[in-house]
Design a protein around this motif. Structure first.
Motif, short mmCIF file in Angstrom:
data_model
loop_
_atom_site.label_atom_id
_atom_site.label_comp_id
_atom_site.label_asym_id
_atom_site.label_seq_id
_atom_site.Cartn_x
_atom_site.Cartn_y
_atom_site.Cartn_z
N UNK A 280 0.81 -1.22 0.00
CA UNK A 280 0.00 0.00 0.00
C UNK A 280 0.85 1.27 0.00
N UNK A 281 2.05 1.20 0.60
CA UNK A 281 2.91 2.39 0.64
C UNK A 281 3.98 2.38 -0.46
N UNK A 282 3.88 1.43 -1.39
CA UNK A 282 4.80 1.31 -2.52
C UNK A 282 6.25 1.12 -2.10
N UNK A 283 6.46 0.48 -0.96
CA UNK A 283 7.84 0.19 -0.56
C UNK A 283 8.28 -1.18 -1.08
N UNK A 284 7.32 -2.10 -1.25
CA UNK A 284 7.62 -3.44 -1.75
C UNK A 284 6.68 -3.79 -2.90
N UNK A 285 7.08 -4.83 -3.65
CA UNK A 285 6.10 -5.46 -4.52
C UNK A 285 6.37 -6.96 -4.58
N UNK A 286 5.30 -7.70 -4.67
CA UNK A 286 5.41 -9.14 -4.89
C UNK A 286 5.38 -9.36 -6.39
N UNK A 287 6.48 -9.89 -6.89
CA UNK A 287 6.60 -10.12 -8.33
C UNK A 287 6.18 -11.54 -8.66
N UNK A 288 5.30 -11.66 -9.64
CA UNK A 288 4.94 -12.97 -10.18
C UNK A 288 5.65 -13.12 -11.51
N UNK A 289 6.52 -14.09 -11.60
CA UNK A 289 7.30 -14.29 -12.82
C UNK A 289 7.09 -15.69 -13.36
N UNK A 290 6.97 -15.78 -14.67
CA UNK A 290 7.03 -17.09 -15.33
C UNK A 290 7.55 -16.87 -16.75
N UNK A 291 8.00 -17.95 -17.33
CA UNK A 291 8.42 -17.93 -18.74
C UNK A 291 8.06 -19.29 -19.33
N UNK A 292 8.39 -19.47 -20.59
CA UNK A 292 8.09 -20.75 -21.23
C UNK A 292 8.86 -21.89 -20.59
N UNK A 293 9.94 -21.57 -19.87
CA UNK A 293 10.76 -22.62 -19.24
C UNK A 293 10.71 -22.60 -17.71
N UNK A 294 10.08 -21.59 -17.14
CA UNK A 294 10.04 -21.46 -15.67
C UNK A 294 8.60 -21.30 -15.19
N UNK A 295 8.12 -22.24 -14.37
CA UNK A 295 6.76 -22.08 -13.83
C UNK A 295 6.70 -20.91 -12.87
N UNK A 296 5.50 -20.44 -12.52
CA UNK A 296 5.36 -19.23 -11.72
C UNK A 296 6.19 -19.22 -10.44
N UNK A 297 6.88 -18.09 -10.24
CA UNK A 297 7.65 -17.84 -9.02
C UNK A 297 7.15 -16.55 -8.39
N UNK A 298 7.01 -16.55 -7.07
CA UNK A 298 6.56 -15.36 -6.34
C UNK A 298 7.71 -14.89 -5.45
N UNK A 299 8.12 -13.64 -5.65
CA UNK A 299 9.25 -13.11 -4.89
C UNK A 299 8.90 -11.74 -4.32
N UNK A 300 9.52 -11.41 -3.20
CA UNK A 300 9.38 -10.08 -2.62
C UNK A 300 10.53 -9.21 -3.13
N UNK A 301 10.19 -8.05 -3.65
CA UNK A 301 11.20 -7.17 -4.24
C UNK A 301 11.07 -5.75 -3.69
N UNK A 302 12.17 -5.03 -3.74
CA UNK A 302 12.17 -3.63 -3.35
C UNK A 302 11.56 -2.79 -4.47
N UNK A 303 10.61 -1.93 -4.11
CA UNK A 303 10.00 -1.07 -5.13
C UNK A 303 10.96 0.02 -5.59
N UNK A 304 11.93 0.37 -4.76
CA UNK A 304 12.89 1.42 -5.12
C UNK A 304 13.88 0.93 -6.17
N UNK A 305 14.38 -0.29 -5.98
CA UNK A 305 15.44 -0.79 -6.87
C UNK A 305 15.01 -1.98 -7.71
N UNK A 306 13.98 -2.66 -7.28
CA UNK A 306 13.58 -3.90 -7.94
C UNK A 306 14.33 -5.10 -7.42
#
Length: 743
Positions: free
Chosen positions: A424-450
């Motif tokens: 809510x304060x834009x300090x973090x984001x949960x990234x959902x990533x997948x590709x044709x070779x990688x099934x979905x991954x959920x990671x916590x990332x810094x909103x400032x740097x990624x």
């Protein structure tokens, strides 16, 4: 010659390993959950910006809960509410918070109406005193907290109601709602399907006004579907469905004042003869309501600012396009009531900043690429967060940029499909990533740097299990067709031999603005393609002209003649692929669902010298049978564009059929009606054309439930094997059978 002898245990190990890596994907496994991915359900960032909530299901106790987690540690802090602790609830399937997060609406006994709409029983759970309140004894729609959390507004039987949670009293605020005549605050069928929303009412910030759209569908023609069920007699579902060129609901905008208990109809300073109101949203000012109005052709969009006190209106923004304008969900009001807006007006979808009176302050993003999602604006850092295809149209990345358009940062690092859920304060984001070779991954990332902070959840177990199977790589490339470089993926058999020839199955959807060639993890269909590759097929998917994320000109070239350029691209691409030494040009098939079924039918009929077979599931056979909002957006009306409707509709090309054709439909398809298939079947019969077809009783556009989806894909697989399978292999099998009989 020296003979190398290996110990028995090594031989056994190699045998087991080779055997394990050659497991075949079965149709049963695709639909029984074997390849299901783990995810995070109903993720909500708490107001403090340091915690988030998730809906969890406990398989042992068969209960659901809303659990709170800490962003920094990712550890569960507490269970906010669990159905196991509430006598009135066995489970709940969804939840939503009041603004101060002290109350939660819990959904149970939900039942689908159409694609997005549901009826259900809803409770309000108070986290402070742990009390539970049933909102209504009836099954209701779209219960929504007032901003102060003291009331809930909802729809019931086409009228709007407000429940006061303190006094437990219910106030009905509209009274003229009637099935198939008038709907208040809930969208009609065509708005729900094509403008993608159901709740057509909104609270203002002071919780003392509700704006809502009223739909008068009295003069909209009715469509009826037989529902066969299990009884002796079938029943009928009758609903209002405006087909292209027919009458739409008459819409009007109203504001109910809770203090005066009066409703006023909104009047804007422009006369519209036939129009849509696809979005309404209150600004930060509790008296200023925004409303988007569109003409019937959907090539003009006006953004109005309506003063609820004076019932006056100001035109803040007006856009026009030669083809059509996509409705935006990204309107965001800032503290000073200036607003963020997204538009394709420069040829690509980008983010703009306007003053409160509609003057352009600046274009925030620019370039020959598309913004694909807008996540929000952080007032503390003056940054906007968004997703785009700047790193290639088949990929998605998350970016931040200053409100003035400077200091852009790519926050995601991995190539594929990245999506974000910000705190809510834009300090973090949960990234959902997948590709044709990688099934979905959920990671916590810094909103400032990624930068990655922690991994939350992955699907490594699925990856490990898949390593036992014989699978093929999805190869991404492009193919130059009809003057354009079209995105393409190809799946070859794992034991591919370039000196051999293989049958080719092409898949596509091809609808305006769509995308099937994307660098993301497998859908169920991808596993089916692996299953087919294991049987010796090459599978290809190509996004032709008219598809999305490559600019407005590429997307809108199909305007007024759907099914012309898209079909030309698939036919020409098939010809070019057939020239490859490892593809048997005499065994090329194509299939698709919905718009894709419309396309595959056209491709087989018009490309009868190229395609040997086609499968069409739930296809549009004539655009005259489809709804107003979708069809007229791209075609105008049949009265204005008769040739556009008829020249490229499959029903008018049945005489060209030479190959093998399988036609599938659900009898209770409220979206693409069975009428499409029935009329196409009759046309084929009268043209004396043989074909295969099947109707799934009481199934909607998705054709699923129970054993249905497995049955459908078995049917399609058998058809493909019979029509595209290797003739030489069949001949060998036939010879073997003859020898056996003689023997």
């Amino acid at each position: 010659m020296r003979i190398l002898r290996l110990p028995l245990f090594i031989c056994l190990f190699l045998t087991i390993t080779l055997s394990a890596q050659n497991k075949q994907i079965t149709l049963e496994e695709i639909w029984n959950g074997t390849f299901r991915t783990e995810g995070m359900d109903v993720l909500h960032s708490m107001k403090n910006g340091q915690q988030y909530s998730v809906l969890n299901f406990d398989r042992k106790t068969r209960s659901t809960s809303v659990d709170i987690y800490d962003y920094k540690t990712l550890k569960k802090i507490k269970t906010l509410v669990s159905s196991s602790d509430i006598e009135e609830l066995n489970y709940f399937t969804d939840y939503s918070f009041s603004n101060d997060e002290s109350k939660i609406i819990l959904a149970t006994n939900e039942e689908s109406i159409y694609r997005r709409s549901t009826l259900g029983n809803y409770y309000v759970y108070d986290t402070t005193d742990k009390s539970i309140t049933l909102i209504s004894e009836n099954k209701i729609q779209e219960p929504t907290f007032s901003p102060d959390g003291n009331m809930v507004a909802y729809g019931f039987e086409n009228n709007l109601y407000i429940k006061n949670l303190n006094t437990k009293t219910v106030n009905q605020i509209t009274f003229d709602g009637e099935k198939n005549k008038v709907i208040n605050g809930i969208t009609d069928w065509v708005y729900e399907e094509e403008f993608a929303f159901v709740r057509a009412f909104e609270w203002n910030t002071d919780s003392n006004k509700i704006a809502f759209i009223r739909f008068d569908e009295t003069n909209v023609p009715e469509f009826s579907m037989d529902v066969y069920g299990t009884g002796l007699y079938q029943t009928q579902q009758v609903f209002k469905y405006p087909k292209a060129g027919e009458k739409n609901s008459l819409v009007s905008l109203h504001i109910y004042d809770l203090d005066t208990k009066k409703t006023n109809q909104v009047k804007v300073d422009k006369t519209y003869s036939d129009f849509y109101i696809p979005r309404i949203e209150w600004s930060k000012n509790p008296d200023i309501l925004s409303a988007q109005y569109m003409n019937r052709h959907q090539n003009e969009l006006d953004l109005w600012m309506i003063n609820a006190k004076t019932n006056t209106s100001t035109l803040a923004l007006a856009e026009k396009d030669d083809a059509y304008i996509d409705v935006t969900d990204n309107l965001t009001f800032l503290k000073d009531n200036s607003f963020i807006w997204t538009s394709e007006k420069d040829g690509y979808n980008h983010i703009y900043h306007y003053s409160n009176d509609g003057k352009l302050k600046n274009q925030i993003t620019k370039g020959n690429w598309e913004v694909t999602n807008y996540y929000g604006y952080d007032e503390n850092t003056n940054r906007i967060f968004y997703q785009s295809v700047e790193n290639g149209s088949i990929n998605r990345d998350v970016y931040s940029i200053k409100l003035n358009g400077r200091d852009k940062k790519r926050l995601t690092k991995s190539e594929g499909t990245n999506g974000a859920s910000f705190s809510a304060d834009f300090s973090y984001f949960i990234n959902t990533f997948s590709s044709a070779t990688t099934p979905p991954e959920y990671t916590l990332n810094s909103a400032a740097s990624g930068n990655l902070i922690k991994s939350i959840k992955d699907n490594d177990v699925l990856s490990k299990n898949l390593s036992d199977y014989k699978t093929s790589k999805k190869e991404f490339t492009s193919i130059h067709v009809n003057g354009n470089d079209l995105n393409m993926w190809m799946i070859k058999p794992a034991n591919f031999d370039a000196s051999k020839q293989y049958p080719l199955l092409m898949y596509q959807y091809s609808g305006p603005g769509s995308q099937q060639v994307a660098n993301r993890w497998n859908s169920a269909n991808d596993y089916w393609y692996q299953h087919l590759a294991q049987q010796g097929y090459i599978i290809v998917c190509i996004d032709g002209r008219g598809t999305g994320f490559k600019g407005a000109a590429f997307k809108k070239v199909t305007q007024n003649q759907l099914g012309k350029y898209e079909v030309e691209d698939q036919i020409q691409a098939a010809k070019q692929l057939g020239e490859l030494p490892y593809i048997d040009a005499s065994r090329i098939g194509i299939w698709g669902w919905s718009y894709g079924g419309f396309m595959s039918s056209n491709a087989l009929f018009k490309g009868n010298d190229v395609f040997k077979m086609a499968i069409a599931v739930a296809p549009v056979s004539s655009w005259r049978f489809y709804d107003t909002i979708y069809t007229e957006r791209y075609m105008t009306t049949p009265q204005e564009n008769a040739s556009g409707y008829d020249d490229n509709s499959p029903i008018n090309h049945v005489d060209k059929l030479k190959g093998d054709y399988l036609l599938i439909h659900g009898s209770a398809d409220d979206n693409v009606h069975l009428q499409n298939t029935m009329r196409l079947v009759e046309a084929l019969i009268q043209a004396d054309k043989q074909f295969d077809w099947g109707v799934y009783p009481d199934d909607n556009h998705g054709i699923y439930g129970g054993n249905t989806r497995l049955h459908l894909y078995k049917k399609m697989t058998t058809f493909i094997n019979e029509k595209l399978g290797d003739k030489r292999e069949k001949a060998k099998e036939s010879e073997v059978k003859k020898v056996e009989i003689k023997g």
